[in-house]
Scaffold this active site. Structure first.
Site, PDB file in Angstrom:
ATOM      1  CB  ALA A 165     -21.524 -11.020  -5.457  1.00 19.67           C
ATOM      2  CB  CYS A 166     -16.887 -13.222  -7.528  1.00 13.32           C
ATOM      3  SG  CYS A 166     -17.253 -14.731  -8.102  1.00 13.32           S
ATOM      4  N   PRO A 167     -17.294 -11.457 -10.048  1.00 16.44           N
ATOM      5  CG  PRO A 167     -15.884 -10.094 -11.027  1.00 16.44           C
ATOM      6  CD  PRO A 167     -16.177 -10.846  -9.723  1.00 16.44           C
ATOM      7  CB  THR A 205     -19.914 -15.907  -5.378  1.00 12.10           C
ATOM      8  OG1 THR A 205     -19.630 -15.158  -6.333  1.00 12.10           O
ATOM      9  CG2 THR A 205     -21.234 -16.324  -4.808  1.00 12.10           C
TER      10      THR A 205
END
Length: 104
Positions: free
Chosen positions: A8-10, A16
């Site tokens: 997961a990334c921002p 991601t």
């Protein structure tokens, strides 16, 4: 070994999926079975099931944001790292988790 992973990334887009792909490719090249759940702009995909958790030897969380339902991972060896780590240092991520498992 069988590893479950969360990426997961921002923004939940490029990094991601790049991390998820790297975790799958590198893990399998090292002889492991890998399932990667992505948490991003599309919501959670390829969700880790209860059956997956029963089989799992360890967990990799590659994330820059809070992970949904992190409590489901209690009781198993876990490695948390930046979402970029599997992309740049995939083998090292798996080696670190395997070492943690072997050292109990």
């Amino acid at each position: 070994m069988f590893f479950v992973c969360v990426a997961a990334c921002p923004t939940g887009v490029a990094h991601t999926y790049m991390a998820a792909e790297s975790l799958s490719i590198v893990g399998e090249s090292l002889g492991h079975e890998v399932k990667v759940e992505t948490q991003g702009s599309m919501g959670a995909e390829n969700v880790i099931t209860e059956e997956d958790m029963k089989r799992a030897d360890g967990i990799i969380i590659a994330s820059e944001v809070a992970v949904n339902d992190k409590g489901r991972f209690v009781g198993l060896p876990i490695l948390e790292c930046a979402v970029s780590d599997p992309i740049k240092h995939g083998e090292a991520v798996f080696e670190a988790l395997c070492e943690a498992i072997n050292n109990g």
